[in-house]
Design a protein around this motif. Structure first.
Motif, PDB file in Angstrom:
ATOM      1  N   SER A 118       0.840  -1.197   0.000  1.00 12.90           N
ATOM      2  CA  SER A 118       0.000   0.000   0.000  1.00 12.90           C
ATOM      3  C   SER A 118       0.875   1.247   0.000  1.00 12.90           C
ATOM      4  CB  SER A 118      -0.897   0.035   1.232  1.00 12.90           C
ATOM      5  OG  SER A 118      -1.946  -0.880   1.085  1.00 12.90           O
ATOM      6  N   LYS A 119       0.439   2.228  -0.753  1.00 17.59           N
ATOM      7  CA  LYS A 119       1.132   3.514  -0.825  1.00 17.59           C
ATOM      8  C   LYS A 119       0.366   4.524   0.030  1.00 17.59           C
ATOM      9  CE  LYS A 119       2.860   6.521  -4.486  1.00 17.59           C
ATOM     10  NZ  LYS A 119       2.761   6.758  -5.931  1.00 17.59           N
ATOM     11  N   ILE A 120       1.089   5.189   0.933  1.00 16.02           N
ATOM     12  CA  ILE A 120       0.497   6.228   1.771  1.00 16.02           C
ATOM     13  C   ILE A 120       1.378   7.473   1.677  1.00 16.02           C
ATOM     14  CG2 ILE A 120      -0.133   6.934   4.109  1.00 16.02           C
ATOM     15  CD1 ILE A 120      -0.801   4.013   4.694  1.00 16.02           C
ATOM     16  N   ILE A 121       0.751   8.609   1.430  1.00 13.01           N
ATOM     17  CA  ILE A 121       1.463   9.884   1.340  1.00 13.01           C
ATOM     18  C   ILE A 121       1.127  10.706   2.574  1.00 13.01           C
ATOM     19  CG2 ILE A 121       1.685  12.038   0.036  1.00 13.01           C
ATOM     20  CD1 ILE A 121       0.979  10.353  -2.477  1.00 13.01           C
ATOM     21  N   TYR A 122       2.164  11.194   3.231  1.00 17.63           N
ATOM     22  CA  TYR A 122       2.015  12.103   4.365  1.00 17.63           C
ATOM     23  C   TYR A 122       2.467  13.478   3.889  1.00 17.63           C
ATOM     24  CZ  TYR A 122       1.843   7.800   7.080  1.00 17.63           C
ATOM     25  OH  TYR A 122       1.493   6.564   7.562  1.00 17.63           O
ATOM     26  N   GLN A 123       1.689  14.510   4.184  1.00 13.72           N
ATOM     27  CA  GLN A 123       2.073  15.837   3.715  1.00 13.72           C
ATOM     28  C   GLN A 123       1.524  16.921   4.631  1.00 13.72           C
ATOM     29  OE1 GLN A 123       0.408  15.935  -0.221  1.00 13.72           O
ATOM     30  NE2 GLN A 123      -1.620  16.515   0.497  1.00 13.72           N
ATOM     31  N   SER A 124       2.165  18.090   4.541  1.00 13.36           N
ATOM     32  CA  SER A 124       1.681  19.251   5.281  1.00 13.36           C
ATOM     33  C   SER A 124       2.256  20.512   4.666  1.00 13.36           C
ATOM     34  CB  SER A 124       2.095  19.176   6.748  1.00 13.36           C
ATOM     35  OG  SER A 124       1.635  20.329   7.434  1.00 13.36           O
ATOM     36  N   SER A 125       1.446  21.558   4.650  1.00 10.97           N
ATOM     37  CA  SER A 125       1.923  22.889   4.272  1.00 10.97           C
ATOM     38  C   SER A 125       1.712  23.840   5.450  1.00 10.97           C
ATOM     39  CB  SER A 125       1.200  23.389   3.015  1.00 10.97           C
ATOM     40  OG  SER A 125      -0.188  23.378   3.218  1.00 10.97           O
ATOM     41  N   SER A 126       1.452  23.279   6.622  1.00 10.87           N
ATOM     42  CA  SER A 126       1.285  24.068   7.852  1.00 10.87           C
ATOM     43  C   SER A 126       2.534  23.924   8.707  1.00 10.87           C
ATOM     44  CB  SER A 126       0.059  23.579   8.627  1.00 10.87           C
ATOM     45  OG  SER A 126      -1.095  23.708   7.859  1.00 10.87           O
ATOM     46  N   ILE A 127       3.633  24.468   8.211  1.00 11.87           N
ATOM     47  CA  ILE A 127       4.912  24.366   8.911  1.00 11.87           C
ATOM     48  C   ILE A 127       5.140  25.668   9.689  1.00 11.87           C
ATOM     49  CG2 ILE A 127       7.405  23.979   8.664  1.00 11.87           C
ATOM     50  CD1 ILE A 127       5.819  21.662   7.532  1.00 11.87           C
ATOM     51  N   PRO A 128       5.384  25.589  11.000  1.00 11.44           N
ATOM     52  CA  PRO A 128       5.689  26.817  11.743  1.00 11.44           C
ATOM     53  C   PRO A 128       6.929  27.505  11.163  1.00 11.44           C
ATOM     54  CG  PRO A 128       5.253  24.993  13.238  1.00 11.44           C
ATOM     55  CD  PRO A 128       5.337  24.411  11.858  1.00 11.44           C
ATOM     56  N   SER A 129       6.984  28.802  11.265  1.00  9.64           N
ATOM     57  CA  SER A 129       8.106  29.543  10.686  1.00  9.64           C
ATOM     58  C   SER A 129       9.411  29.251  11.433  1.00  9.64           C
ATOM     59  CB  SER A 129       7.825  31.043  10.681  1.00  9.64           C
ATOM     60  OG  SER A 129       7.680  31.502  11.996  1.00  9.64           O
ATOM     61  N   GLY A 130      10.499  29.378  10.718  1.00  7.36           N
ATOM     62  CA  GLY A 130      11.831  29.228  11.298  1.00  7.36           C
ATOM     63  C   GLY A 130      12.412  27.828  11.275  1.00  7.36           C
ATOM     64  N   LEU A 131      11.658  26.839  10.811  1.00  6.41           N
ATOM     65  CA  LEU A 131      12.145  25.457  10.859  1.00  6.41           C
ATOM     66  C   LEU A 131      12.930  25.098   9.597  1.00  6.41           C
ATOM     67  CD1 LEU A 131       9.032  23.641  12.365  1.00  6.41           C
ATOM     68  CD2 LEU A 131      10.926  24.778  13.545  1.00  6.41           C
ATOM     69  N   THR A 132      14.109  24.527   9.786  1.00  3.18           N
ATOM     70  CA  THR A 132      14.954  24.115   8.663  1.00  3.18           C
ATOM     71  C   THR A 132      15.356  22.640   8.728  1.00  3.18           C
ATOM     72  OG1 THR A 132      16.916  24.888   9.855  1.00  3.18           O
ATOM     73  CG2 THR A 132      15.909  26.441   8.295  1.00  3.18           C
ATOM     74  N   TYR A 133      14.938  21.937   9.762  1.00  2.00           N
ATOM     75  CA  TYR A 133      15.233  20.511   9.905  1.00  2.00           C
ATOM     76  C   TYR A 133      13.924  19.731   9.905  1.00  2.00           C
ATOM     77  CZ  TYR A 133      19.921  21.827  11.506  1.00  2.00           C
ATOM     78  OH  TYR A 133      21.182  22.342  11.603  1.00  2.00           O
ATOM     79  N   LEU A 134      13.908  18.625   9.167  1.00  2.00           N
ATOM     80  CA  LEU A 134      12.760  17.723   9.149  1.00  2.00           C
ATOM     81  C   LEU A 134      13.243  16.347   9.591  1.00  2.00           C
ATOM     82  CD1 LEU A 134       9.705  17.394   8.242  1.00  2.00           C
ATOM     83  CD2 LEU A 134      10.655  16.368   6.173  1.00  2.00           C
ATOM     84  N   LYS A 135      12.642  15.824  10.662  1.00  2.00           N
ATOM     85  CA  LYS A 135      13.006  14.499  11.177  1.00  2.00           C
ATOM     86  C   LYS A 135      11.824  13.563  10.992  1.00  2.00           C
ATOM     87  CE  LYS A 135      13.690  13.912  15.690  1.00  2.00           C
ATOM     88  NZ  LYS A 135      14.371  13.741  16.998  1.00  2.00           N
ATOM     89  N   ILE A 136      12.094  12.381  10.425  1.00  2.00           N
ATOM     90  CA  ILE A 136      11.085  11.345  10.238  1.00  2.00           C
ATOM     91  C   ILE A 136      11.527  10.140  11.063  1.00  2.00           C
ATOM     92  CG2 ILE A 136       9.887   9.886   8.567  1.00  2.00           C
ATOM     93  CD1 ILE A 136      10.856  11.965   6.404  1.00  2.00           C
ATOM     94  N   VAL A 137      10.622   9.666  11.932  1.00  2.00           N
ATOM     95  CA  VAL A 137      10.965   8.569  12.835  1.00  2.00           C
ATOM     96  C   VAL A 137      10.181   7.318  12.450  1.00  2.00           C
ATOM     97  CG1 VAL A 137      10.997   7.787  15.234  1.00  2.00           C
ATOM     98  CG2 VAL A 137      11.443  10.199  14.700  1.00  2.00           C
TER      99      VAL A 137
END
Length: 162
Positions: A118-137
């Motif tokens: 199964s293919k599942i897409i996770y997405q968001s365009s509601s990112i708080p300002s100032g963030l430059t690191y994305l961590k996926i656990v």
């Protein structure tokens, strides 16, 4: 007339696209991570996907040169186990992380056959300002270390703050 010096800030939006055929674009990754190339015919033809070697909690981190504005994670889940969600976090300094909201789009399997993933897409365009690191656990809740897998990560960056 009085002349004043004016500073101009130019923000050039960009996009980080990682097809996960290697570890090249990752800022940081867990030690038990690997690129899986097997069974692409059952996984939407995706020939390189990130997964774990052991059933332990593992993480990957991306760093963008400017503030993130959105992200999209294309993931695959083997139908022989319950779906195990990822946790997604953002940070301004790479040390202190906060949970990020996400929308889940369940595309489903490529064909109606239990051997297809199964293919599942996770997405968001509601990112708080100032963030430059994305961590996926990858959480330690699946029996098989090769489930789930991430096939692609896309991060838009370059929020205009003027």
């Amino acid at each position: 007339y009085e002349w004043k010096s004016v500073k101009a800030v130019v923000v050039i939006p960009g996009k980080l696209i990682d097809e996960l055929n290697s570890f090249t674009l990752l800022y940081k990754n867990g030690t038990d991570m690997k690129i899986d190339t097997a069974n692409s015919d059952k996984i939407y033809g995706d020939s390189g996907r990130l997964t774990r070697r052991t059933s332990t909690e593992e993480e990957i981190v991306y760093r963008t040169p400017l503030e993130m504005t959105s992200y999209q994670i294309t993931s695959y889940f083997w139908q022989g186990e319950p779906t195990v969600e990822f946790s997604v976090y953002g940070s301004a300094d790479g040390i202190t992380y906060q949970p990020l909201s996400m929308e889940k789009i369940n595309v489903g399997p490529q064909l109606p056959d239990s051997t297809y993933w199964s293919k599942i897409i996770y997405q968001s365009s509601s990112i708080p300002s100032g963030l430059t690191y994305l961590k996926i656990v990858f959480l330690n809740t699946s029996v098989n270390p090769w489930n789930p897998q991430i096939g692609k990560v896309e991060i838009d960056f370059g929020r205009n703050t003027n």
